[in-house]
Design a protein around this motif. Structure first.
Motif, PDB file in Angstrom:
ATOM      1  N   GLU A  47       1.103  -1.933  -0.342  1.00 59.13           N
ATOM      2  CA  GLU A  47       0.001   0.176   0.089  1.00 59.13           C
ATOM      3  C   GLU A  47       0.822   1.128   0.003  1.00 59.13           C
ATOM      4  OE1 GLU A  47      -2.484  -0.401   3.084  1.00 59.13           O
ATOM      5  OE2 GLU A  47      -4.002  -2.326   2.381  1.00 59.13           O
ATOM      6  N   LEU A  48       2.362   1.101   0.415  1.00 59.97           N
ATOM      7  CA  LEU A  48       2.710   2.408   0.881  1.00 59.97           C
ATOM      8  C   LEU A  48       3.315   3.027  -0.740  1.00 59.97           C
ATOM      9  CD1 LEU A  48       4.702   4.594   1.761  1.00 59.97           C
ATOM     10  CD2 LEU A  48       6.970   2.464   2.063  1.00 59.97           C
ATOM     11  N   LEU A  49       3.875   1.413  -1.504  1.00 59.45           N
ATOM     12  CA  LEU A  49       4.273   1.938  -2.908  1.00 59.45           C
ATOM     13  C   LEU A  49       2.925   1.929  -4.291  1.00 59.45           C
ATOM     14  CD1 LEU A  49       6.833  -1.249  -3.018  1.00 59.45           C
ATOM     15  CD2 LEU A  49       7.230   1.393  -2.859  1.00 59.45           C
ATOM     16  N   VAL A  50       1.590   1.368  -3.922  1.00 57.69           N
ATOM     17  CA  VAL A  50       0.742   1.854  -4.230  1.00 57.69           C
ATOM     18  C   VAL A  50      -0.943   1.453  -4.476  1.00 57.69           C
ATOM     19  CG1 VAL A  50      -1.016   0.386  -6.438  1.00 57.69           C
ATOM     20  CG2 VAL A  50       1.737   0.320  -6.419  1.00 57.69           C
ATOM     21  N   PRO A  51      -0.955   3.031  -3.655  1.00 58.41           N
ATOM     22  CA  PRO A  51      -1.429   3.370  -2.687  1.00 58.41           C
ATOM     23  C   PRO A  51      -2.932   2.818  -2.597  1.00 58.41           C
ATOM     24  CG  PRO A  51      -0.411   4.982  -2.539  1.00 58.41           C
ATOM     25  CD  PRO A  51       0.487   4.470  -3.531  1.00 58.41           C
ATOM     26  N   LEU A  52      -4.268   3.193  -2.137  1.00 59.37           N
ATOM     27  CA  LEU A  52      -5.319   2.161  -3.133  1.00 59.37           C
ATOM     28  C   LEU A  52      -5.936   3.478  -3.884  1.00 59.37           C
ATOM     29  CD1 LEU A  52      -6.788   1.061   0.798  1.00 59.37           C
ATOM     30  CD2 LEU A  52      -6.225  -0.408  -1.411  1.00 59.37           C
ATOM     31  N   MET A  60      -0.961   3.689 -11.189  1.00 65.56           N
ATOM     32  CA  MET A  60       0.046   3.485 -10.864  1.00 65.56           C
ATOM     33  C   MET A  60       1.342   4.849 -11.054  1.00 65.56           C
ATOM     34  SD  MET A  60       0.761   0.062  -9.361  1.00 65.56           S
ATOM     35  CE  MET A  60      -0.573  -1.330 -10.405  1.00 65.56           C
ATOM     36  N   THR A  61       0.640   5.434 -10.560  1.00 61.45           N
ATOM     37  CA  THR A  61       1.604   7.019 -10.693  1.00 61.45           C
ATOM     38  C   THR A  61       2.963   6.708  -9.771  1.00 61.45           C
ATOM     39  OG1 THR A  61      -0.157   8.403 -11.054  1.00 61.45           O
ATOM     40  CG2 THR A  61       2.223   9.506 -10.510  1.00 61.45           C
ATOM     41  N   ARG A  62       2.819   6.390  -8.658  1.00 63.81           N
ATOM     42  CA  ARG A  62       4.013   6.429  -7.300  1.00 63.81           C
ATOM     43  C   ARG A  62       5.033   6.124  -7.777  1.00 63.81           C
ATOM     44  NH1 ARG A  62       2.668   6.414  -1.255  1.00 63.81           N
ATOM     45  NH2 ARG A  62       1.919   8.670  -1.619  1.00 63.81           N
ATOM     46  N   VAL A  63       4.314   4.125  -8.249  1.00 67.09           N
ATOM     47  CA  VAL A  63       5.800   3.230  -9.177  1.00 67.09           C
ATOM     48  C   VAL A  63       6.042   3.714  -9.509  1.00 67.09           C
ATOM     49  CG1 VAL A  63       5.338   0.950 -10.108  1.00 67.09           C
ATOM     50  CG2 VAL A  63       4.449   1.210  -7.909  1.00 67.09           C
ATOM     51  N   ARG A  64       5.505   4.661 -11.115  1.00 71.08           N
ATOM     52  CA  ARG A  64       5.801   5.045 -11.747  1.00 71.08           C
ATOM     53  C   ARG A  64       7.239   6.235 -11.788  1.00 71.08           C
ATOM     54  NH1 ARG A  64       1.766   5.055 -17.532  1.00 71.08           N
ATOM     55  NH2 ARG A  64       3.992   5.500 -18.442  1.00 71.08           N
ATOM     56  N   SER A  76       2.953   1.588 -19.606  1.00 71.17           N
ATOM     57  CA  SER A  76       1.711   0.512 -18.531  1.00 71.17           C
ATOM     58  C   SER A  76       2.713   0.090 -17.404  1.00 71.17           C
ATOM     59  CB  SER A  76       0.472  -0.119 -18.899  1.00 71.17           C
ATOM     60  OG  SER A  76       1.713  -0.763 -19.669  1.00 71.17           O
ATOM     61  N   THR A  77       2.498   0.238 -16.389  1.00 69.48           N
ATOM     62  CA  THR A  77       3.522  -0.348 -15.257  1.00 69.48           C
ATOM     63  C   THR A  77       1.990  -0.306 -14.021  1.00 69.48           C
ATOM     64  OG1 THR A  77       5.055   1.766 -15.620  1.00 69.48           O
ATOM     65  CG2 THR A  77       4.790  -0.397 -13.359  1.00 69.48           C
ATOM     66  N   GLY A  78       3.081  -2.737 -14.268  1.00 71.87           N
ATOM     67  CA  GLY A  78       2.128  -3.132 -13.293  1.00 71.87           C
ATOM     68  C   GLY A  78       3.004  -3.228 -11.388  1.00 71.87           C
ATOM     69  N   ALA A  79       2.217  -4.009 -10.846  1.00 73.85           N
ATOM     70  CA  ALA A  79       2.477  -3.997  -9.011  1.00 73.85           C
ATOM     71  C   ALA A  79       3.437  -4.663  -8.775  1.00 73.85           C
ATOM     72  CB  ALA A  79       1.798  -4.393  -8.498  1.00 73.85           C
ATOM     73  N   PRO A  80       4.556  -4.067  -7.956  1.00 74.59           N
ATOM     74  CA  PRO A  80       5.879  -4.071  -8.036  1.00 74.59           C
ATOM     75  C   PRO A  80       5.484  -5.125  -7.495  1.00 74.59           C
ATOM     76  CG  PRO A  80       5.504  -2.580  -6.806  1.00 74.59           C
ATOM     77  CD  PRO A  80       4.018  -2.245  -7.440  1.00 74.59           C
TER      78      PRO A  80
END
Length: 275
Positions: A20-25, A30-34, A50-54
């Motif tokens: 949840e820290l990396l991908v907030p609800l 996926m803006t934070r991961v990107r 596009s980016t998937g869940a880490p």
């Protein structure tokens, strides 16, 4: 154990909270991961679509960054015979100057598209065959100025006298993006620092100095097959979430995020009132 850092370490013992820290609800795109990925990988011939869940593969708390002290010295003697010696050596640091509160290693699945095709042909043309007006019509004043700079010629006449040639590299059109193609897996390290208050000056100093120290001691290639590598790690700063009715004079989450983003860092905010 009631300090902010202590409570966050307890919180992030749970892999779900790390996700949840990396991908907030609320971050469906996926803006934070990107953004974290872009802090390390600078695409040169690729575009991230596009980016998937880490996939987090390792998690460690309170990781020291130990930077050795490099000492350089020289010794010289003139008489009775000239002698000179120089030496460099490193002294291991005894006290870590920097600590990473939470170090994460992960793979990020990413769909990318090429922005340029393969080299298709090389063409050339002798400058001597062109008049200056012809050259300007084809390449413009900027093209002429750039060629003069590269060759060191004073003017177009000197270019002709030196029999300069113009080379043109022609590339094929890039292949169309295929959303069904397998995603690439980018290895990413995220270094997380905890801050108990919104002291932006202190936070930036710690982030900048920690990033510099880690880049010094982490061996990495200068590039990857799609572009340049900017740093050894992406950096994420975690602050306490402001109260629901904050003081109008206090800084906001958006202001903190903007200041850190300008320097290549990502901000996150955690509400621990329900923990």
């Amino acid at each position: 154990m009631n300090g902010f850092a202590d409570r966050l370490m307890i919180r992030y013992q749970d892999p779900v909270k790390v996700d949840e820290l990396l991908v907030p609800l609320e971050d469906a795109g996926m803006t934070r991961v990107r953004t974290l990925l872009a802090a390390v990988y600078e695409p040169g011939v690729l575009e991230v679509r596009s980016t998937g869940a880490p996939l987090v593969t390792a998690r460690h708390f309170q990781v020291p960054i130990t930077v050795p002290l490099t000492v350089r010295g020289s010794w010289e003697k003139v008489l009775p015979a000239a002698e000179r010696a120089r030496t460099d050596f490193e002294i291991p640091s005894t006290t870590p100057a920097h600590w990473i509160d939470l170090a994460l290693d992960m793979f990020v699945p990413t769909q990318v598209a090429p922005t340029s095709g393969a080299l298709e042909a090389i063409g050339s043309e002798a400058v001597a065959r062109l008049t200056e007006d012809d050259f300007l019509a084809k390449f413009g004043r900027t093209g002429l100025d750039e060629l003069l700079r590269l060759t060191g010629a004073a003017d177009f006449g000197e270019l002709q006298a030196n029999s300069a040639r113009l080379y043109e590299l022609r590339y094929a059109e890039p292949a169309p993006f295929d959303p069904a193609a397998p995603a690439r897996r980018f290895r990413l390290r995220v270094s997380v620092l905890f801050f108990a208050d919104f002291d932006l000056a202190a936070a930036l100093r710690r982030l900048v100095s920690s990033r510099h120290a880690l880049d010094q001691v982490s061996a990495r290639p200068d590039a990857y097959d799609g572009g340049e590598l900017l740093a050894a790690s992406a950096w994420l700063a975690v602050f306490p979430a402001p109260p629901q009715t904050p003081d109008p004079a206090s800084v906001t989450e958006e202001q903190v995020s903007d200041v850190l983003a300008a320097e290549g860092f990502v901000a996150a905010f955690e509400d621990l009132s329900t923990q």
